[in-house]
Design an enzyme around this catalytic site. Structure first.
Site, PDB file in Angstrom:
ATOM      1  N   ASP A 187     -10.162  -8.286  15.580  1.00 36.79           N
ATOM      2  CA  ASP A 187     -11.621  -9.304  16.205  1.00 36.79           C
ATOM      3  C   ASP A 187     -10.897 -10.612  15.677  1.00 36.79           C
ATOM      4  O   ASP A 187     -10.663 -10.830  14.836  1.00 36.79           O
ATOM      5  CB  ASP A 187     -13.307  -9.438  15.004  1.00 36.79           C
ATOM      6  CG  ASP A 187     -13.544 -10.668  15.472  1.00 36.79           C
ATOM      7  OD1 ASP A 187     -13.301 -12.250  17.063  1.00 36.79           O
ATOM      8  OD2 ASP A 187     -14.705 -11.135  15.131  1.00 36.79           O
ATOM      9  N   ASP A 247     -20.113  -5.757  12.692  1.00 33.54           N
ATOM     10  CA  ASP A 247     -21.183  -7.098  11.855  1.00 33.54           C
ATOM     11  C   ASP A 247     -22.006  -6.607  10.535  1.00 33.54           C
ATOM     12  O   ASP A 247     -22.506  -6.169  10.817  1.00 33.54           O
ATOM     13  CB  ASP A 247     -21.977  -7.486  12.947  1.00 33.54           C
ATOM     14  CG  ASP A 247     -22.468  -8.367  12.794  1.00 33.54           C
ATOM     15  OD1 ASP A 247     -22.246  -9.403  12.057  1.00 33.54           O
ATOM     16  OD2 ASP A 247     -24.093  -8.877  13.501  1.00 33.54           O
TER      17      ASP A 247
END
Ligand SMILES: [Mg+2]
Ligand SMILES: [Mg+2]
Lengths: 388, 388
Positions: free
Chosen positions: B255, B86
DNA sequence: CCGAATGAG
DNA sequence: CCTCATTCG
């Protein structure tokens, strides 16, 4: 004015929720559970007090107008219209549907496909058209409360499809069929009926007619694609059904809510053709749902979307060497036009938020040694190319 | 706090728009256009002044910890972690990524897959890990302004994937490969590298390692399915590539933003397995993105969605009779756990809105006459069943 | 970086 | 019964 959107959504939601609950309660079903072949007779329509009260004068059908008699060469023409008549919009519903009945009485189509019929509008149609049209609506399977699958689809259907057959020109053969898409959350279905033209010159050229209102909205794209696959599979089955060798042409259409990529996604086989495409994709009848041309419905915010939601697919029985006699016939699209494009003077609105599509077909016998008659439209060429 | 969502969207949009415009301007590319195999050396990293300044002490890798020497029986273990870190969330980025580097130094994984690396966080990782890890990032293809297709993907990438290889335990073989999904509007890519354990007991059991960050959000389901198909196709290619017969196991993950139905939709072949599923679908590490357990990100409105976005797929080279020697090896998952589940004491936040997945693998040689070593986890059984 | 619902074009 | 963007749980 734009609580219509809200209304639409609300109705869809209500129905969806209803099926979760009262799957067993029969209210006003579009059914016949009386074994009368799904064709609505006055007797079966218990809720219909005004039936046959005010029938339109007998309309002379255009089908068989060019027909000879007896053993004369096969010939004939048919007019088919498909129209989502937006029975979910209650505004001016009486005016709008009386105008629809008037349109039908005036233009005397042989075959009418309707979507979004509701009970109040069905009564109006019956009132004006019972003497001249057979009005066919879906059977409503009686839900078995112990059968979850049945519960999810066997409830009374608040709006549905209908097929109208001009009694003078074409008649139902056998019982209509109602297939309820198992995954639909809008109770969508495919209503079909085999039909035979009455004209002696065309009576051996039977049709398999079907109409449907595929799952609405972008959100349900996947289910809609599934439903179109089911439609295509049914069409293929009908085209090769050995039990009905007299069926030469299958025409299924209605408010299919399709976006172009979805047709490929559904894997519609190449011999099943889009009638509007066959006829050269005329711009004049591309957008059958067009907020720029029709303000029966107004988007909140003022957008003017338009889509080609209403479509007809046609397939011809393959002409293999061992094909039955009907394999030599085919009903060939000649022209297509949009109808319902004028505002009603009585209320300033249109009959529906959708326009209708009116297609003329002619009977052709594309065997060697000359056309069997009527197939001289642009379609005749396409057919000739397509024929084996 | 929840302008993060806005930020995320904004960044995505900015990038999307940027590629329409300045497809030719190179700003800070994740590239090497210097032919150094995409592996970032301090020399190539012109923007990196603090490189190597503060390296972590040499970490002893767990790989080959159980290895014998010389011609002893093959054995070895590897730890692989995948983690969307992130980097798009700038809040406490320094603290969070310093903690990430600390985690890596402490746990000494042999292989690290990262997603959402950005230049500031890459600098942090380099600062702390350069001496102990090779840090591999995508090449940035130089766009050809006359090539529209290139223009749509050849722009500098604001966030990207990385593979870290523990220098003590595993080494890159050849150049890494960066495949840019041609239809991605988020510049998503598949970064891969062939790698060989350094332990003598495992050096013939090479791996093909890949990581990716598949197209985000429900809206881009279709593109994500396409990308997963590309991943699967690449995995199959690597598993049967005659040029790299020493590769016995392929592991690709990251991801993947997947919803379960999408895996079927992509047609992932059955011999490519989901590592979490192989290990019995432990509930403890199902939801790698879990707003109920992780408040780095807060939905406006208070929803607490959770999804299993982060996944690893593994495939073993087929053991045909004519297979090369490596066909007898396989790296077999032994355990899986979620990491990053504790708040940082320094700031009270988590390292990322995603948790990481840490997988331990052991080298197995499933030939007749006894296990080659290490394959005694629950996975060993699954492998035995799966082996031809 | 959820999914359903809403609002604007 | 459009599409996009935004809101809200
Ligand atoms: Mg409608
Ligand atoms: Mg993210």
């Amino acid at each position: 004015m734009d609580d219509q959107m809200e209304e639409y959504r609300k109705r869809q939601r209500e129905q969806y929720q209803k099926r979760q609950q009262d799957g067993t309660e029969q209210t006003e079903a579009p059914a016949d559970e009386k074994g009368n072949s799904g064709q609505v007779s006055a007797a079966a329509a218990a809720d219909l007090v005004e039936a046959s009260v005010q029938d339109a004068g007998a309309a002379s059908s255009s089908a068989g107008a060019s027909a000879g008699t007896g053993a004369s060469p096969p010939s004939g023409s048919l007019k088919l219209v498909t129209w989502n008549v937006d029975g979910l919009d209650e505004g001016q519903i009486q005016l709008r549907h009386t105008a629809l009945a008037d349109w039908i009485k005036t233009h005397k189509p042989d075959i009418v496909y309707l979507q979004e019929v509701v009970y109040p509008t069905l009564r109006i149609l019956r009132k004006h058209l019972t003497s001249t049209y057979d009005i066919i609506i879906p059977t409503n399977p009686r839900p078995d409360p112990s059968d979850m699958e049945s519960l999810t689809r066997g409830i009374p259907c608040a709006y549905f499809c209908a097929v109208l057959l001009n009694k003078q020109s074409i008649q139902a053969c056998g019982a209509p069929d109602s297939k309820w898409y198992p995954q639909s959350c809008m109770m969508r279905h495919l209503l079909s009926i085999r039909a035979r033209p009455t004209a002696a010159s065309a009576k051996d050229a039977e049709l398999l007619l079907g109409t449907s209102h595929l799952e609405s909205t972008a959100e349900y794209k996947n289910e809609r694609v599934n439903q179109l696959s089911i439609v295509a599979t049914n069409m293929e089955g009908w085209l090769s059904d050995p039990d009905t060798p007299s069926v030469c042409t299958v025409i299924v259409g209605g408010d299919l809510n399709l976006r172009d990529p979805e047709v490929k996604a559904a894997g519609v086989p190449s011999h099943i053709r889009d009638v509007w495409e066959l006829l050269g994709k005329p711009d004049s009848c591309r957008y059958t749902w067009d907020m720029a041309a029709n303000d029966n419905l107004v988007m909140q915010g003022g957008g003017k979307p338009r889509c080609r939601f209403d479509r007809l697919f046609i397939g011809q029985r393959p002409q293999g060497s061992a094909s039955p006699p009907s394999g030599r016939y085919r009903w060939v699209p000649q022209s297509i036009e949009m109808v319902g494009t004028d505002r009603l003077s009585s209320c300033g609105r249109f009959i529906s938020d959708h326009f209708g599509l009116l297609v003329k077909l002619e009977l052709a016998v594309p065997t060697e040694g000359g056309e069997g008659g009527g197939s001289k439209g642009q379609k005749a060429k396409a057919k000739a190319k397509k024929g084996k």
